[in-house]
Design a protein around this motif. Structure first.
Motif, PDB file in Angstrom:
ATOM      1  N   HIS A  21      21.641  13.276  24.454  1.00 30.43           N
ATOM      2  CA  HIS A  21      21.568  11.802  24.515  1.00 30.43           C
ATOM      3  C   HIS A  21      22.527  11.248  25.564  1.00 30.43           C
ATOM      4  CE1 HIS A  21      18.974  11.709  21.016  1.00 30.43           C
ATOM      5  NE2 HIS A  21      19.766  12.611  20.494  1.00 30.43           N
ATOM      6  N   ARG A  22      22.500  11.867  26.751  1.00 32.82           N
ATOM      7  CA  ARG A  22      23.376  11.454  27.853  1.00 32.82           C
ATOM      8  C   ARG A  22      22.549  11.137  29.086  1.00 32.82           C
ATOM      9  NH1 ARG A  22      27.482  16.154  28.669  1.00 32.82           N
ATOM     10  NH2 ARG A  22      28.342  14.734  30.213  1.00 32.82           N
ATOM     11  N   MET A  23      23.057  10.176  29.871  1.00 32.99           N
ATOM     12  CA  MET A  23      22.438   9.788  31.130  1.00 32.99           C
ATOM     13  C   MET A  23      23.548   9.703  32.170  1.00 32.99           C
ATOM     14  SD  MET A  23      20.102   6.422  31.911  1.00 32.99           S
ATOM     15  CE  MET A  23      18.770   6.990  30.875  1.00 32.99           C
ATOM     16  N   LEU A  24      23.301  10.245  33.353  1.00 30.89           N
ATOM     17  CA  LEU A  24      24.298  10.280  34.420  1.00 30.89           C
ATOM     18  C   LEU A  24      23.727   9.664  35.688  1.00 30.89           C
ATOM     19  CD1 LEU A  24      27.014  11.255  35.657  1.00 30.89           C
ATOM     20  CD2 LEU A  24      25.842  13.425  36.150  1.00 30.89           C
ATOM     21  N   ILE A  25      24.471   8.712  36.250  1.00 28.46           N
ATOM     22  CA  ILE A  25      24.138   8.159  37.567  1.00 28.46           C
ATOM     23  C   ILE A  25      25.031   8.883  38.570  1.00 28.46           C
ATOM     24  CG2 ILE A  25      24.104   6.112  39.031  1.00 28.46           C
ATOM     25  CD1 ILE A  25      23.963   4.467  36.398  1.00 28.46           C
ATOM     26  N   THR A  26      24.419   9.512  39.552  1.00 25.35           N
ATOM     27  CA  THR A  26      25.181  10.293  40.525  1.00 25.35           C
ATOM     28  C   THR A  26      24.514  10.187  41.890  1.00 25.35           C
ATOM     29  OG1 THR A  26      26.186  12.465  40.933  1.00 25.35           O
ATOM     30  CG2 THR A  26      23.960  12.453  40.005  1.00 25.35           C
ATOM     31  N   ARG A  27      25.118  10.815  42.870  1.00 18.98           N
ATOM     32  CA  ARG A  27      24.540  10.870  44.220  1.00 18.98           C
ATOM     33  C   ARG A  27      23.896  12.233  44.425  1.00 18.98           C
ATOM     34  NH1 ARG A  27      26.199   7.220  48.106  1.00 18.98           N
ATOM     35  NH2 ARG A  27      27.764   5.742  47.408  1.00 18.98           N
ATOM     36  N   ASP A  28      22.862  12.262  45.232  1.00 16.17           N
ATOM     37  CA  ASP A  28      22.206  13.545  45.496  1.00 16.17           C
ATOM     38  C   ASP A  28      23.081  14.472  46.324  1.00 16.17           C
ATOM     39  OD1 ASP A  28      21.984  12.198  47.897  1.00 16.17           O
ATOM     40  OD2 ASP A  28      19.827  12.498  48.102  1.00 16.17           O
ATOM     41  N   GLU A  67      15.180   8.201  41.314  1.00 11.07           N
ATOM     42  CA  GLU A  67      15.845   8.416  42.600  1.00 11.07           C
ATOM     43  C   GLU A  67      15.699   7.111  43.382  1.00 11.07           C
ATOM     44  OE1 GLU A  67      15.756  11.531  46.350  1.00 11.07           O
ATOM     45  OE2 GLU A  67      14.595  11.948  44.544  1.00 11.07           O
ATOM     46  N   THR A  68      16.828   6.546  43.817  1.00 13.74           N
ATOM     47  CA  THR A  68      16.808   5.250  44.477  1.00 13.74           C
ATOM     48  C   THR A  68      17.969   5.150  45.461  1.00 13.74           C
ATOM     49  OG1 THR A  68      16.960   2.848  44.128  1.00 13.74           O
ATOM     50  CG2 THR A  68      18.111   4.233  42.555  1.00 13.74           C
ATOM     51  N   PRO A  69      17.826   4.409  46.544  1.00 14.85           N
ATOM     52  CA  PRO A  69      18.952   4.230  47.462  1.00 14.85           C
ATOM     53  C   PRO A  69      19.981   3.227  46.935  1.00 14.85           C
ATOM     54  CG  PRO A  69      17.012   3.093  48.285  1.00 14.85           C
ATOM     55  CD  PRO A  69      16.587   3.853  47.066  1.00 14.85           C
ATOM     56  N   SER A  70      19.668   2.556  45.844  1.00 18.77           N
ATOM     57  CA  SER A  70      20.504   1.467  45.353  1.00 18.77           C
ATOM     58  C   SER A  70      21.257   1.836  44.076  1.00 18.77           C
ATOM     59  CB  SER A  70      19.619   0.245  45.080  1.00 18.77           C
ATOM     60  OG  SER A  70      20.285  -0.713  44.304  1.00 18.77           O
ATOM     61  N   PHE A  71      22.592   1.731  44.117  1.00 19.04           N
ATOM     62  CA  PHE A  71      23.382   1.937  42.905  1.00 19.04           C
ATOM     63  C   PHE A  71      23.002   0.890  41.862  1.00 19.04           C
ATOM     64  CE2 PHE A  71      27.035   1.006  40.209  1.00 19.04           C
ATOM     65  CZ  PHE A  71      27.283   2.249  39.674  1.00 19.04           C
ATOM     66  N   VAL A 106      25.698   6.442  28.701  1.00 21.44           N
ATOM     67  CA  VAL A 106      25.508   6.310  30.152  1.00 21.44           C
ATOM     68  C   VAL A 106      26.829   6.598  30.854  1.00 21.44           C
ATOM     69  CG1 VAL A 106      24.841   4.765  32.017  1.00 21.44           C
ATOM     70  CG2 VAL A 106      23.660   4.624  29.808  1.00 21.44           C
ATOM     71  N   GLU A 107      26.776   7.481  31.847  1.00 24.76           N
ATOM     72  CA  GLU A 107      27.956   7.872  32.610  1.00 24.76           C
ATOM     73  C   GLU A 107      27.698   7.648  34.093  1.00 24.76           C
ATOM     74  OE1 GLU A 107      29.404  11.855  31.169  1.00 24.76           O
ATOM     75  OE2 GLU A 107      27.502  11.725  30.058  1.00 24.76           O
ATOM     76  N   TRP A 108      28.765   7.326  34.830  1.00 25.81           N
ATOM     77  CA  TRP A 108      28.673   7.164  36.275  1.00 25.81           C
ATOM     78  C   TRP A 108      30.052   7.404  36.858  1.00 25.81           C
ATOM     79  CZ3 TRP A 108      28.213   3.121  32.837  1.00 25.81           C
ATOM     80  CH2 TRP A 108      29.219   2.170  32.866  1.00 25.81           C
ATOM     81  N   TYR A 109      30.101   7.511  38.165  1.00 27.25           N
ATOM     82  CA  TYR A 109      31.361   7.722  38.871  1.00 27.25           C
ATOM     83  C   TYR A 109      31.963   6.373  39.236  1.00 27.25           C
ATOM     84  CZ  TYR A 109      30.314  12.658  39.193  1.00 27.25           C
ATOM     85  OH  TYR A 109      30.058  13.963  38.886  1.00 27.25           O
ATOM     86  N   LEU A 110      33.223   6.202  38.912  1.00 29.80           N
ATOM     87  CA  LEU A 110      33.908   4.946  39.172  1.00 29.80           C
ATOM     88  C   LEU A 110      33.869   4.593  40.658  1.00 29.80           C
ATOM     89  CD1 LEU A 110      35.539   2.586  38.094  1.00 29.80           C
ATOM     90  CD2 LEU A 110      37.589   3.977  38.317  1.00 29.80           C
ATOM     91  N   GLU A 111      34.025   5.581  41.533  1.00 26.73           N
ATOM     92  CA  GLU A 111      34.045   5.270  42.968  1.00 26.73           C
ATOM     93  C   GLU A 111      32.708   4.704  43.442  1.00 26.73           C
ATOM     94  OE1 GLU A 111      33.541   9.905  43.096  1.00 26.73           O
ATOM     95  OE2 GLU A 111      34.757   8.535  41.940  1.00 26.73           O
ATOM     96  N   ASP A 112      31.597   5.118  42.820  1.00 26.02           N
ATOM     97  CA  ASP A 112      30.297   4.539  43.192  1.00 26.02           C
ATOM     98  C   ASP A 112      30.233   3.073  42.792  1.00 26.02           C
ATOM     99  OD1 ASP A 112      29.465   6.972  44.204  1.00 26.02           O
ATOM    100  OD2 ASP A 112      28.388   7.540  42.379  1.00 26.02           O
ATOM    101  N   MET A 113      30.739   2.751  41.615  1.00 28.00           N
ATOM    102  CA  MET A 113      30.718   1.367  41.158  1.00 28.00           C
ATOM    103  C   MET A 113      31.641   0.502  42.011  1.00 28.00           C
ATOM    104  SD  MET A 113      31.406  -0.273  37.439  1.00 28.00           S
ATOM    105  CE  MET A 113      29.710  -0.286  36.901  1.00 28.00           C
TER     106      MET A 113
END
Length: 76
Positions: A11-18, A36-40, A56-63
């Motif tokens: 039950h996890r979701m990750l936003i990351t870069r390719d 897959e999208t070019p937009s954060f 939902v997880e993501w990288y702080l530097e992306d935000m």
């Protein structure tokens, strides 16, 4: 390019870069690419629509990068 990965069993979701190869290896460990999208912003909006089902997880530097770019004002 931003990628949204989901691990339904955890039950996890990750936003990351390719470009984060370690994260791309997650697809061999039960994670599935769902967007897959070019937009954060688009990736985050997708994830927030699913926040009741997944952690939902993501990288702080992306935000931070997205926030800084969206707040820039044109020079006068």
């Amino acid at each position: 390019m931003f990628i949204v990965l989901v691990h339904r069993g955890q039950h996890r979701m990750l936003i990351t870069r390719d470009s984060r190869l370690g994260d791309m290896e997650l697809m061999t460990q039960g994670w599935v690419k769902v967007l897959e999208t070019p937009s954060f912003k688009a990736a985050m909006q997708y994830a927030m629509r699913n926040v009741n089902e997944y952690i939902v997880e993501w990288y702080l530097e992306d935000m931070v990068t997205h926030y800084n770019h969206s707040r820039r004002r044109p020079r006068q």
